[in-house]
Write an enzyme that holds these catalytic residues in place. Sequence first.
Site, PDB file in Angstrom:
ATOM      1  CB  VAL A  43       6.639   1.670   3.953  1.00  0.00           C
ATOM      2  CG1 VAL A  43       5.668   2.674   4.412  1.00  0.00           C
ATOM      3  CG2 VAL A  43       5.830   0.780   2.768  1.00  0.00           C
TER       4      VAL A  43
ATOM      5  CB  SER B  86      -1.840 -12.662   2.957  1.00  0.00           C
ATOM      6  OG  SER B  86      -2.754 -13.228   2.317  1.00  0.00           O
TER       7      SER B  86
ATOM      8  CE1 TYR C  33      -0.076  -9.282  -1.135  1.00  0.00           C
ATOM      9  CE2 TYR C  33      -1.018 -11.360  -1.057  1.00  0.00           C
ATOM     10  CZ  TYR C  33      -0.842 -10.157  -0.937  1.00  0.00           C
ATOM     11  OH  TYR C  33      -1.769  -9.818   0.293  1.00  0.00           O
TER      12      TYR C  33
ATOM     13  CB  SER D 265       6.090 -10.550   0.063  1.00  0.00           C
ATOM     14  OG  SER D 265       4.484 -10.360   0.117  1.00  0.00           O
TER      15      SER D 265
HETATM   16  N1  LIG Z   1      -7.629  -7.261   0.517  1.00  0.00           N
HETATM   17  C1  LIG Z   1      -7.316  -8.516   0.827  1.00  0.00           C
HETATM   18  O1  LIG Z   1      -8.086  -9.396   0.467  1.00  0.00           O
HETATM   19  C2  LIG Z   1      -6.257  -8.643   1.535  1.00  0.00           C
HETATM   20  C3  LIG Z   1      -5.728 -10.215   2.121  1.00  0.00           C
HETATM   21  C4  LIG Z   1      -4.813 -10.530   2.934  1.00  0.00           C
HETATM   22  C5  LIG Z   1      -3.960  -9.385   3.217  1.00  0.00           C
HETATM   23  N2  LIG Z   1      -3.934  -8.127   2.689  1.00  0.00           N
HETATM   24  C6  LIG Z   1      -2.988  -6.981   3.179  1.00  0.00           C
HETATM   25  O2  LIG Z   1      -3.662  -6.020   3.692  1.00  0.00           O
HETATM   26  C7  LIG Z   1      -2.876  -5.027   3.528  1.00  0.00           C
HETATM   27  C8  LIG Z   1      -3.790  -3.763   2.980  1.00  0.00           C
HETATM   28  O3  LIG Z   1      -4.443  -4.393   1.722  1.00  0.00           O
HETATM   29  P1  LIG Z   1      -5.960  -3.549   1.366  1.00  0.00           P
HETATM   30  O4  LIG Z   1      -6.705  -4.662   0.605  1.00  0.00           O
HETATM   31  O5  LIG Z   1      -6.500  -2.586   2.140  1.00  0.00           O
HETATM   32  O6  LIG Z   1      -4.867  -3.029  -0.245  1.00  0.00           O
HETATM   33  P2  LIG Z   1      -5.359  -1.494  -0.974  1.00  0.00           P
HETATM   34  O7  LIG Z   1      -4.530  -1.673  -1.970  1.00  0.00           O
HETATM   35  O8  LIG Z   1      -6.607  -1.088  -0.582  1.00  0.00           O
HETATM   36  O9  LIG Z   1      -4.705  -0.455   0.240  1.00  0.00           O
HETATM   37  C9  LIG Z   1      -3.188  -0.609   0.424  1.00  0.00           C
HETATM   38  C10 LIG Z   1      -2.777   0.855   0.667  1.00  0.00           C
HETATM   39  O10 LIG Z   1      -1.236   0.776   0.863  1.00  0.00           O
HETATM   40  C11 LIG Z   1      -0.625   2.154   0.255  1.00  0.00           C
HETATM   41  N3  LIG Z   1       0.799   1.566  -0.265  1.00  0.00           N
HETATM   42  C12 LIG Z   1       1.177   0.745  -1.174  1.00  0.00           C
HETATM   43  N4  LIG Z   1       2.459   0.626  -1.347  1.00  0.00           N
HETATM   44  C13 LIG Z   1       2.690   1.832  -0.343  1.00  0.00           C
HETATM   45  C14 LIG Z   1       4.412   2.308  -0.139  1.00  0.00           C
HETATM   46  N5  LIG Z   1       5.059   1.818  -0.938  1.00  0.00           N
HETATM   47  N6  LIG Z   1       4.357   3.096   0.881  1.00  0.00           N
HETATM   48  C15 LIG Z   1       3.366   3.553   1.474  1.00  0.00           C
HETATM   49  N7  LIG Z   1       1.870   3.216   1.275  1.00  0.00           N
HETATM   50  C16 LIG Z   1       1.845   2.259   0.384  1.00  0.00           C
HETATM   51  C17 LIG Z   1      -1.380   2.026  -0.861  1.00  0.00           C
HETATM   52  O11 LIG Z   1      -1.388   3.482  -1.488  1.00  0.00           O
HETATM   53  C18 LIG Z   1      -2.852   2.027  -0.332  1.00  0.00           C
HETATM   54  O12 LIG Z   1      -3.420   3.220   0.142  1.00  0.00           O
HETATM   55  C19 LIG Z   1      -1.922  -5.325   2.449  1.00  0.00           C
HETATM   56  O13 LIG Z   1      -0.471  -5.568   3.087  1.00  0.00           O
HETATM   57  C20 LIG Z   1      -2.507  -6.683   1.836  1.00  0.00           C
HETATM   58  O14 LIG Z   1      -1.385  -7.314   1.412  1.00  0.00           O
HETATM   59  C21 LIG Z   1      -5.265  -7.665   1.933  1.00  0.00           C
END
Ligand SMILES: NC(=O)c1ccc[n+]([C@@H]2O[C@H](COP(=O)([O-])OP(=O)(O)OC[C@H]3O[C@@H](n4cnc5c(N)ncnc54)[C@H](O)[C@@H]3O)[C@@H](O)[C@H]2O)c1
Length: 269
Positions: free
Chosen positions: A72, A150, A164, A167
């Site tokens: 992306v 987030s 982060y 962002s």
């Molecule tokens: N886990 C948490 O506590 C949390 C809290 C707040 C926000 N978030 C947000 O939720 C979203 C998902 O997080 P998650 O915890 O499931 O993380 P994760 O790391 O388990 O999954 C993220 C997914 O995004 C994909 N990805 C990363 N960069 C990419 C790119 N350039 N192009 C295409 N795909 C890409 C990865 O391959 C992965 O499959 C993120 O935006 C994260 O910042 C997560």
Amino acid sequence: MDAVNLPVGNLLAGQHALVTGGARGIGRAVALHLAQAGADVTVADLRPEDVESTARAVRQFGRRATAVGADVATDAGRRAIVEAANSGIGSIDILVNNAGIIQIVEPFAMTEADWDRMLGINAKAVFFLSQLVLPGMVERRRGSVISLASMAGKAATGVNSLHYNVSKAAVIAMTKTLAHAVAKSGVRVNCVCPGIIDTEMWRQIDREQGQRILGLAEGALIDQRIAQVPLGRAGTPEDVARVILFLASPLADYMTGQAINITGGTITY
Ligand SMILES: NC(=O)c1ccc[n+]([C@@H]2O[C@H](COP(=O)([O-])OP(=O)(O)OC[C@H]3O[C@@H](n4cnc5c(N)ncnc54)[C@H](O)[C@@H]3O)[C@@H](O)[C@H]2O)c1
């Protein structure tokens, strides 16, 4: 008797959702929740095999699924995703900007390359993918965009992930502005602000911040953070997916420009 229009079954029947970062974690749970509610789903991720596995799981709900391996963060990747979605299933009704990364780096050690990579994936890609998808939604006068911000975009958390946090604040700001930009067409734009959600991302924070920087035992940082959550537990990907399903659905027809906390009560603003 007054009529109550509460479409709780098959909420998203006939709709097509595009979920980025859908190979695992929150994105996979979102793809499966939207499919269970009746949507066909295009799933995009950097990880081609895992994203295909999510697509197979979507098909098990009897829905159509397209899997795309693409980045992306690049214009070519974003165009490939939208092209695959349009040619595989059709026009996009729901966009979930979920793909994201974390990096632990002390503020004074952060490089411009660290900053650019973080903002490129977590903020710039969210805007420019939305820019590719929203005009079609506006033309059809139907659609919903939900982005993953987030708690870190609102509260002072994680001094070693300043970029982060920036962002995610950017995602909140662009959500509010985009919501107003398209509101007259009836298209809605919202974001969610999760707290601690039990995914690989949190395990990375535990390794890099908890174990490497603070010298804690494995899992100790997560335990400390969970102890501060009023509801007393970490969130699950499903906790987040249910709220995104709600925002994507007609149940949230009068909500746009919002940044909804899913933090077990950790923040209340
Ligand atoms: N886990 C948490 O506590 C949390 C809290 C707040 C926000 N978030 C947000 O939720 C979203 C998902 O997080 P998650 O915890 O499931 O993380 P994760 O790391 O388990 O999954 C993220 C997914 O995004 C994909 N990805 C990363 N960069 C990419 C790119 N350039 N192009 C295409 N795909 C890409 C990865 O391959 C992965 O499959 C993120 O935006 C994260 O910042 C997560």
